[in-house]
Design a protein around this motif. Structure first.
Motif, PDB file in Angstrom:
ATOM      1  N   LYS A 261      -6.323   4.129 -36.426  1.00 55.29           N
ATOM      2  CA  LYS A 261      -7.747   3.771 -36.502  1.00 55.29           C
ATOM      3  C   LYS A 261      -8.095   2.732 -35.441  1.00 55.29           C
ATOM      4  O   LYS A 261      -9.132   2.834 -34.764  1.00 55.29           O
ATOM      5  N   ASN A 262      -7.223   1.745 -35.267  1.00 50.18           N
ATOM      6  CA  ASN A 262      -7.445   0.735 -34.229  1.00 50.18           C
ATOM      7  C   ASN A 262      -7.416   1.360 -32.845  1.00 50.18           C
ATOM      8  O   ASN A 262      -8.204   0.985 -31.965  1.00 50.18           O
ATOM      9  N   ALA A 263      -6.492   2.323 -32.645  1.00 52.82           N
ATOM     10  CA  ALA A 263      -6.414   3.001 -31.343  1.00 52.82           C
ATOM     11  C   ALA A 263      -7.673   3.821 -31.080  1.00 52.82           C
ATOM     12  O   ALA A 263      -8.182   3.846 -29.949  1.00 52.82           O
ATOM     13  N   THR A 264      -8.179   4.496 -32.113  1.00 53.67           N
ATOM     14  CA  THR A 264      -9.416   5.285 -31.962  1.00 53.67           C
ATOM     15  C   THR A 264     -10.604   4.389 -31.629  1.00 53.67           C
ATOM     16  O   THR A 264     -11.410   4.698 -30.748  1.00 53.67           O
ATOM     17  N   ASP A 265     -10.697   3.257 -32.346  1.00 51.55           N
ATOM     18  CA  ASP A 265     -11.793   2.315 -32.084  1.00 51.55           C
ATOM     19  C   ASP A 265     -11.696   1.745 -30.668  1.00 51.55           C
ATOM     20  O   ASP A 265     -12.719   1.569 -29.984  1.00 51.55           O
ATOM     21  N   LYS A 266     -10.464   1.468 -30.247  1.00 52.51           N
ATOM     22  CA  LYS A 266     -10.271   0.914 -28.897  1.00 52.51           C
ATOM     23  C   LYS A 266     -10.645   1.932 -27.832  1.00 52.51           C
ATOM     24  O   LYS A 266     -11.242   1.579 -26.800  1.00 52.51           O
ATOM     25  N   SER A 267     -10.318   3.206 -28.075  1.00 49.13           N
ATOM     26  CA  SER A 267     -10.666   4.250 -27.104  1.00 49.13           C
ATOM     27  C   SER A 267     -12.186   4.368 -26.960  1.00 49.13           C
ATOM     28  O   SER A 267     -12.701   4.593 -25.859  1.00 49.13           O
ATOM     29  N   LYS A 268     -12.913   4.207 -28.065  1.00 47.27           N
ATOM     30  CA  LYS A 268     -14.381   4.252 -28.006  1.00 47.27           C
ATOM     31  C   LYS A 268     -14.928   3.089 -27.171  1.00 47.27           C
ATOM     32  O   LYS A 268     -15.878   3.253 -26.399  1.00 47.27           O
ATOM     33  N   GLU A 269     -14.301   1.913 -27.325  1.00 48.31           N
ATOM     34  CA  GLU A 269     -14.730   0.758 -26.538  1.00 48.31           C
ATOM     35  C   GLU A 269     -14.470   0.977 -25.047  1.00 48.31           C
ATOM     36  O   GLU A 269     -15.309   0.653 -24.196  1.00 48.31           O
ATOM     37  N   VAL A 270     -13.291   1.542 -24.753  1.00 47.97           N
ATOM     38  CA  VAL A 270     -12.946   1.806 -23.343  1.00 47.97           C
ATOM     39  C   VAL A 270     -13.912   2.826 -22.740  1.00 47.97           C
ATOM     40  O   VAL A 270     -14.371   2.671 -21.606  1.00 47.97           O
ATOM     41  N   ILE A 271     -14.206   3.891 -23.514  1.00 47.21           N
ATOM     42  CA  ILE A 271     -15.134   4.920 -23.030  1.00 47.21           C
ATOM     43  C   ILE A 271     -16.516   4.323 -22.767  1.00 47.21           C
ATOM     44  O   ILE A 271     -17.168   4.634 -21.751  1.00 47.21           O
ATOM     45  N   LYS A 272     -16.964   3.460 -23.664  1.00 45.98           N
ATOM     46  CA  LYS A 272     -18.263   2.814 -23.494  1.00 45.98           C
ATOM     47  C   LYS A 272     -18.295   1.975 -22.216  1.00 45.98           C
ATOM     48  O   LYS A 272     -19.251   2.031 -21.433  1.00 45.98           O
ATOM     49  N   GLY A 273     -17.229   1.203 -22.009  1.00 40.70           N
ATOM     50  CA  GLY A 273     -17.159   0.376 -20.812  1.00 40.70           C
ATOM     51  C   GLY A 273     -17.081   1.198 -19.534  1.00 40.70           C
ATOM     52  O   GLY A 273     -17.739   0.879 -18.525  1.00 40.70           O
ATOM     53  N   LEU A 274     -16.295   2.279 -19.560  1.00 37.35           N
ATOM     54  CA  LEU A 274     -16.178   3.137 -18.389  1.00 37.35           C
ATOM     55  C   LEU A 274     -17.484   3.873 -18.095  1.00 37.35           C
ATOM     56  O   LEU A 274     -17.832   4.101 -16.931  1.00 37.35           O
ATOM     57  N   THR A 275     -18.182   4.271 -19.160  1.00 35.97           N
ATOM     58  CA  THR A 275     -19.469   4.963 -18.972  1.00 35.97           C
ATOM     59  C   THR A 275     -20.488   4.050 -18.290  1.00 35.97           C
ATOM     60  O   THR A 275     -21.220   4.478 -17.382  1.00 35.97           O
ATOM     61  N   ILE A 276     -20.534   2.792 -18.718  1.00 39.10           N
ATOM     62  CA  ILE A 276     -21.437   1.813 -18.077  1.00 39.10           C
ATOM     63  C   ILE A 276     -21.050   1.633 -16.611  1.00 39.10           C
ATOM     64  O   ILE A 276     -21.914   1.606 -15.706  1.00 39.10           O
ATOM     65  N   LYS A 277     -19.746   1.547 -16.366  1.00 36.96           N
ATOM     66  CA  LYS A 277     -19.262   1.380 -14.993  1.00 36.96           C
ATOM     67  C   LYS A 277     -19.606   2.608 -14.148  1.00 36.96           C
ATOM     68  O   LYS A 277     -20.011   2.484 -12.986  1.00 36.96           O
ATOM     69  N   TYR A 278     -19.455   3.789 -14.750  1.00 39.29           N
ATOM     70  CA  TYR A 278     -19.764   5.042 -14.043  1.00 39.29           C
ATOM     71  C   TYR A 278     -21.253   5.115 -13.708  1.00 39.29           C
ATOM     72  O   TYR A 278     -21.636   5.471 -12.587  1.00 39.29           O
ATOM     73  N   ASN A 279     -22.093   4.782 -14.660  1.00 42.01           N
ATOM     74  CA  ASN A 279     -23.545   4.821 -14.437  1.00 42.01           C
ATOM     75  C   ASN A 279     -23.986   3.832 -13.364  1.00 42.01           C
ATOM     76  O   ASN A 279     -24.859   4.132 -12.528  1.00 42.01           O
ATOM     77  N   LYS A 280     -23.371   2.646 -13.372  1.00 40.07           N
ATOM     78  CA  LYS A 280     -23.713   1.643 -12.354  1.00 40.07           C
ATOM     79  C   LYS A 280     -23.301   2.122 -10.968  1.00 40.07           C
ATOM     80  O   LYS A 280     -24.061   1.988  -9.989  1.00 40.07           O
ATOM     81  N   ALA A 281     -22.072   2.678 -10.898  1.00 40.41           N
ATOM     82  CA  ALA A 281     -21.595   3.170  -9.601  1.00 40.41           C
ATOM     83  C   ALA A 281     -22.451   4.336  -9.114  1.00 40.41           C
ATOM     84  O   ALA A 281     -22.765   4.443  -7.913  1.00 40.41           O
ATOM     85  N   ARG A 282     -22.821   5.209 -10.035  1.00 39.41           N
ATOM     86  CA  ARG A 282     -23.660   6.362  -9.674  1.00 39.41           C
ATOM     87  C   ARG A 282     -25.043   5.902  -9.211  1.00 39.41           C
ATOM     88  O   ARG A 282     -25.605   6.422  -8.233  1.00 39.41           O
ATOM     89  N   GLN A 283     -25.601   4.900  -9.932  1.00 43.25           N
ATOM     90  CA  GLN A 283     -26.923   4.373  -9.557  1.00 43.25           C
ATOM     91  C   GLN A 283     -26.856   3.709  -8.185  1.00 43.25           C
ATOM     92  O   GLN A 283     -27.767   3.842  -7.365  1.00 43.25           O
ATOM     93  N   THR A 284     -25.748   3.001  -7.936  1.00 44.58           N
ATOM     94  CA  THR A 284     -25.576   2.355  -6.630  1.00 44.58           C
ATOM     95  C   THR A 284     -25.501   3.389  -5.516  1.00 44.58           C
ATOM     96  O   THR A 284     -26.083   3.217  -4.433  1.00 44.58           O
ATOM     97  N   ALA A 285     -24.748   4.484  -5.790  1.00 47.72           N
ATOM     98  CA  ALA A 285     -24.626   5.543  -4.786  1.00 47.72           C
ATOM     99  C   ALA A 285     -25.971   6.205  -4.512  1.00 47.72           C
ATOM    100  O   ALA A 285     -26.329   6.479  -3.348  1.00 47.72           O
ATOM    101  N   ILE A 286     -26.737   6.473  -5.557  1.00 49.01           N
ATOM    102  CA  ILE A 286     -28.067   7.098  -5.387  1.00 49.01           C
ATOM    103  C   ILE A 286     -28.987   6.177  -4.622  1.00 49.01           C
ATOM    104  O   ILE A 286     -29.733   6.614  -3.716  1.00 49.01           O
ATOM    105  N   THR A 287     -28.949   4.879  -4.944  1.00 48.53           N
ATOM    106  CA  THR A 287     -29.783   3.900  -4.252  1.00 48.53           C
ATOM    107  C   THR A 287     -29.436   3.850  -2.765  1.00 48.53           C
ATOM    108  O   THR A 287     -30.326   3.770  -1.901  1.00 48.53           O
ATOM    109  N   ALA A 288     -28.132   3.920  -2.486  1.00 51.47           N
ATOM    110  CA  ALA A 288     -27.697   3.893  -1.087  1.00 51.47           C
ATOM    111  C   ALA A 288     -28.180   5.123  -0.337  1.00 51.47           C
ATOM    112  O   ALA A 288     -28.627   5.035   0.832  1.00 51.47           O
ATOM    113  N   GLU A 289     -28.106   6.281  -0.999  1.00 53.63           N
ATOM    114  CA  GLU A 289     -28.564   7.518  -0.358  1.00 53.63           C
ATOM    115  C   GLU A 289     -30.072   7.482  -0.097  1.00 53.63           C
ATOM    116  O   GLU A 289     -30.544   7.906   0.978  1.00 53.63           O
TER     117      GLU A 289
END
Length: 301
Positions: A261-289
């Protein structure tokens, strides 16, 4: 980190979370069954230990080979662990307790290992292993521990060992387990009373143990006290080992469910953090283009 790498990491983390979620569900079912078996067996074990506590104070019991204290000889340690890992500290705590017993012992310690983790520990520490028992079923019965009890009794009767102890994980609650060391042989009324206090059921006819364990009761025994006592003690020792296995199984599945259960909860936290990072990087790339396109248009004017 590139967008593709972040996206691949999100996908792999989601797959890991699905695995841990499935393991959590399986462990939850096994946990409920093992807890029910452990709780259902406690009144039976408690009643058997009450008999053992009473007869261990009789004169016949004190003169028996099963109760006489020995000043010399080796120590036989029964180590109970699980066969599998991914169960938090449930195994490491037991092995740490066993290691402490071995280090503090004044004489040589030999072992009987129940569970692959105990076997691996004994081999790693180069201990003498009398017998190995692995792949013990979750549906453990009293008959399953007959061979273990027979070995313990036979070795103790050879006067080679000063005492026999068992270390296992005692189940307290779903989120709490305690590594426990108990002396099996020779019989000690104080130790038996301590075990009884630890497993006394909350309800039922055995929940009110008003009679102290050091009360000596005179029995009229046939055919002879020695014969009856020597026949009864192995059965009661068998129940003590059986109780240790039940508690260990309940602790294992409870700890594994919590860990997954702790591992599942931790994976959700990691996914949330990576998704935010992905969206920021994608937004930065679009802004640059967009900036490059705008700059190109301005340059063409």
């Amino acid at each position: 980190m590139a967008l593709k790498q972040v996206k691949n990491k999100i996908i792999s983390t989601k797959k890991t979370g699905q695995v841990t979620k499935a393991m959590e569900s399986v462990s939850a079912v096994k946990m409920r069954k093992s807890q029910e078996r452990a709780f259902a067996g406690r009144p039976y074990v408690h009643a058997a230990l009450r008999i053992l506590a009473r007869i261990s104070n009789s004169n016949e019991a004190k003169n028996s080979q099963f109760a006489a204290r020995r000043n010399t000889g080796k120590t036989l340690l029964v180590i109970v662990t699980s066969d599998k890992g991914l169960a938090g500290s449930v195994n490491s705590a037991v092995l740490k307790r066993a290691e402490t017993v071995i280090q503090n012992s004044d004489n040589k310690v030999e072992t009987i290992c129940i569970g692959k983790k105990a076997v691996d520990f004994a081999r790693r520490e180069r201990l003498v292993v009398l017998e190995e028992y692995v792949n013990v079923s979750d549906e453990v019965t009293v008959e399953d521990v007959y061979a273990i009890t027979e070995l313990v009794i036979s070795k103790f009767n050879q006067d080679e060992y000063r005492k026999v102890e068992i270390v296992y994980q005692n189940f307290l609650s779903t989120f709490e387990q305690e590594p426990t060391l108990r002396q099996i042989l020779p019989l000690d009324p104080a130790e038996i009373h301590y075990i009884m206090q630890g497993i006394k059921p909350k309800r039922g006819k055995f929940s009110d143990n008003s009679e102290p364990s050091d009360t000596a009761i005179t029995y009229t025994i046939e055919p002879s006290p020695e014969e009856v006592f020597n026949s009864l003690v192995p059965q009661l020792v068998q129940i003590m080992v059986y109780h240790a296995l039940l508690e260990s199984k309940a602790s294992e599945h409870s700890a594994r469910m919590v860990a997954m259960k702790n591992a599942t909860d931790k994976s959700k936290e990691v996914i949330k953090g990576l998704t935010i990072k992905y969206n920021k990087a994608r937004q930065t790339a679009i802004t640059a283009e967009v900036s490059e396109i705008t700059a190109g248009v301005e340059a063409m004017k």
